[in-house]
Write a protein that holds these residues in place. Structure first.
Motif, mmCIF file in Angstrom:
data_model
loop_
_atom_site.group_PDB
_atom_site.id
_atom_site.type_symbol
_atom_site.label_atom_id
_atom_site.label_comp_id
_atom_site.label_asym_id
_atom_site.label_seq_id
_atom_site.Cartn_x
_atom_site.Cartn_y
_atom_site.Cartn_z
ATOM 1 N N THR A 109 0.816 -1.202 0.000
ATOM 2 C CA THR A 109 0.000 0.000 0.000
ATOM 3 C C THR A 109 0.853 1.256 0.000
ATOM 4 O O THR A 109 1.940 1.268 0.570
ATOM 5 C CB THR A 109 -0.948 0.019 1.221
ATOM 6 N N TYR A 111 0.202 3.646 1.686
ATOM 7 C CA TYR A 111 0.116 4.162 3.052
ATOM 8 C C TYR A 111 1.165 3.530 3.966
ATOM 9 O O TYR A 111 1.225 3.835 5.141
ATOM 10 C CB TYR A 111 -1.297 3.989 3.599
ATOM 11 N N GLU A 113 4.393 4.163 4.769
ATOM 12 C CA GLU A 113 5.266 5.303 4.509
ATOM 13 C C GLU A 113 6.742 4.920 4.439
ATOM 14 O O GLU A 113 7.487 5.468 3.632
ATOM 15 C CB GLU A 113 5.073 6.411 5.550
ATOM 16 N N THR A 134 -5.883 11.080 -3.562
ATOM 17 C CA THR A 134 -4.650 10.318 -3.397
ATOM 18 C C THR A 134 -3.451 11.144 -3.844
ATOM 19 O O THR A 134 -2.397 11.108 -3.202
ATOM 20 C CB THR A 134 -4.721 9.001 -4.182
ATOM 21 N N TYR A 137 -2.298 13.281 -1.030
ATOM 22 C CA TYR A 137 -1.486 12.536 -0.067
ATOM 23 C C TYR A 137 -0.080 12.279 -0.629
ATOM 24 O O TYR A 137 0.919 12.478 0.047
ATOM 25 C CB TYR A 137 -2.177 11.216 0.292
#
Length: 183
Positions: A109, A111, A113, A134, A137
């Motif tokens: 993903t 996400y 990081e 997205t 982000y």
């Protein structure tokens, strides 16, 4: 209705047309985020040389964020012989990590990081075809982790608050947007 809303409606229309042609009754979607999985348009890859004329097989690394089935990585590697890394969250599309020659596809993903930091810091060219939320982000991650002179190419939706250095029309409604990280 703003310009991004109009583009989202057009993308949704394209999805419906694509599904009708393929006679599928539902689109593969990520269950949490509902990102549409669209086939890669080879015309986009052919335009990379127009945007970035000096792609170097020895030094350039493409990162495809939201790579789907990895077609862009395969095409890009075939054309330019560069290392390519793709990341895809949807397990229906990319069921496992794949490593083949200079191509690596990761089922993970955006996400995550720490992983994104590593991938962004390796890349010299980053390709993004994501929805505006997205992209917002991702623009934060890119500002944090991108190395200087990294090229970022967005298809359809722009990166918020970034200066476009080149726009290339693909159709009357879609463009590739080129950015370059300057620190």
């Amino acid at each position: 209705m703003n310009n991004d809303d109009e583009k989202i409606i057009k993308v949704q229309s394209y999805i419906r047309q694509y599904l009708a042609k393929k006679k599928k009754n539902q689109l593969l979607r990520d269950q949490s985020y509902h990102y549409p999985i669209l086939p890669t348009n080879k015309k986009i890859i052919d335009q990379f040389k127009t945007l970035i004329p000096n792609i170097n097989a020895e030094k350039d690394i493409l990162l495809d964020i939201g790579c789907g089935d990895g077609k862009l990585c395969y095409y890009f590697n075939k054309l330019y012989q560069c290392q390519c890394i793709g990341i895809e969250y949807n397990k229906n599309v990319l069921k496992k990590n794949i490593s083949l020659n200079n191509i690596t596809l990761l089922q993970d993903t955006i996400y995550n990081e720490e992983l994104m930091k590593q991938l962004i810091q390796q890349a010299t060219i980053i390709y993004i075809y994501m929805l505006p939320k997205t992209n917002q982000y991702l623009s934060i991650l890119l500002e944090k982790y991108c190395l200087e002179n990294t090229f970022i190419i967005c298809y359809v939706f722009k990166l918020p608050n970034w200066s476009i250095i080149k726009e290339l029309k693909i159709t009357s409604q879609t463009s590739l947007y080129l950015y370059k990280m300057v620190k």
